[in-house]
Design a protein around this motif. Structure first.
Motif, PDB file in Angstrom:
ATOM      1  N   LYS A 156     -50.236  -5.814 -10.352  1.00  0.00           N
ATOM      2  CA  LYS A 156     -51.165  -4.944 -11.086  1.00  0.00           C
ATOM      3  C   LYS A 156     -50.548  -4.519 -12.414  1.00  0.00           C
ATOM      4  O   LYS A 156     -51.211  -4.544 -13.452  1.00  0.00           O
ATOM      5  N   ARG A 157     -49.268  -4.158 -12.401  1.00  0.00           N
ATOM      6  CA  ARG A 157     -48.603  -3.755 -13.638  1.00  0.00           C
ATOM      7  C   ARG A 157     -48.582  -4.899 -14.640  1.00  0.00           C
ATOM      8  O   ARG A 157     -48.866  -4.722 -15.827  1.00  0.00           O
ATOM      9  N   ASN A 158     -48.286  -6.106 -14.161  1.00  0.00           N
ATOM     10  CA  ASN A 158     -48.260  -7.268 -15.056  1.00  0.00           C
ATOM     11  C   ASN A 158     -49.643  -7.548 -15.624  1.00  0.00           C
ATOM     12  O   ASN A 158     -49.777  -7.879 -16.808  1.00  0.00           O
ATOM     13  N   ALA A 159     -50.670  -7.405 -14.793  1.00  0.00           N
ATOM     14  CA  ALA A 159     -52.038  -7.616 -15.275  1.00  0.00           C
ATOM     15  C   ALA A 159     -52.406  -6.563 -16.314  1.00  0.00           C
ATOM     16  O   ALA A 159     -53.028  -6.871 -17.340  1.00  0.00           O
ATOM     17  N   ASP A 160     -52.011  -5.318 -16.067  1.00  0.00           N
ATOM     18  CA  ASP A 160     -52.295  -4.244 -17.023  1.00  0.00           C
ATOM     19  C   ASP A 160     -51.579  -4.497 -18.349  1.00  0.00           C
ATOM     20  O   ASP A 160     -52.152  -4.287 -19.424  1.00  0.00           O
ATOM     21  N   LEU A 161     -50.330  -4.942 -18.274  1.00  0.00           N
ATOM     22  CA  LEU A 161     -49.567  -5.252 -19.484  1.00  0.00           C
ATOM     23  C   LEU A 161     -50.214  -6.408 -20.256  1.00  0.00           C
ATOM     24  O   LEU A 161     -50.330  -6.359 -21.492  1.00  0.00           O
ATOM     25  N   ALA A 162     -50.633  -7.438 -19.531  1.00  0.00           N
ATOM     26  CA  ALA A 162     -51.254  -8.581 -20.185  1.00  0.00           C
ATOM     27  C   ALA A 162     -52.565  -8.173 -20.844  1.00  0.00           C
ATOM     28  O   ALA A 162     -52.867  -8.596 -21.964  1.00  0.00           O
ATOM     29  N   ALA A 163     -53.339  -7.324 -20.180  1.00  0.00           N
ATOM     30  CA  ALA A 163     -54.613  -6.857 -20.754  1.00  0.00           C
ATOM     31  C   ALA A 163     -54.350  -6.007 -22.007  1.00  0.00           C
ATOM     32  O   ALA A 163     -55.090  -6.088 -22.976  1.00  0.00           O
TER      33      ALA A 163
END
Length: 68
Positions: free
Chosen positions: A57-64
């Motif tokens: 989730k953190r990686n997805a948030d960072l990518a977004a």
């Protein structure tokens, strides 16, 4: 002679203080260990699953955030 006795007294006092500090630290360590022993058990597989989910989730948030 007085100076020698005074130094000896100071030395003995410092040893007593150090012994007390060691005893207090030992009691604290025993309490911390007991707290760990008494704590609820953790299922390692479930814990890893939760951590991997949080990382994803953190990686997805960072990518977004980077694409915004």
């Amino acid at each position: 002679m007085r100076a020698g006795l005074r130094l000896l007294e100071e030395y003995e006092e410092s040893r007593q203080v150090q012994a007390l500090m060691r005893a207090e630290k030992l009691e604290w360590l025993k309490a911390v260990i007991q707290k760990g022993v008494d704590s609820p058990k953790v299922d390692g597989a479930e814990a890893m699953k939760g951590l991997k989910g949080r990382i994803a989730k953190r990686n997805a948030d960072l990518a977004a955030h980077e694409t915004a």
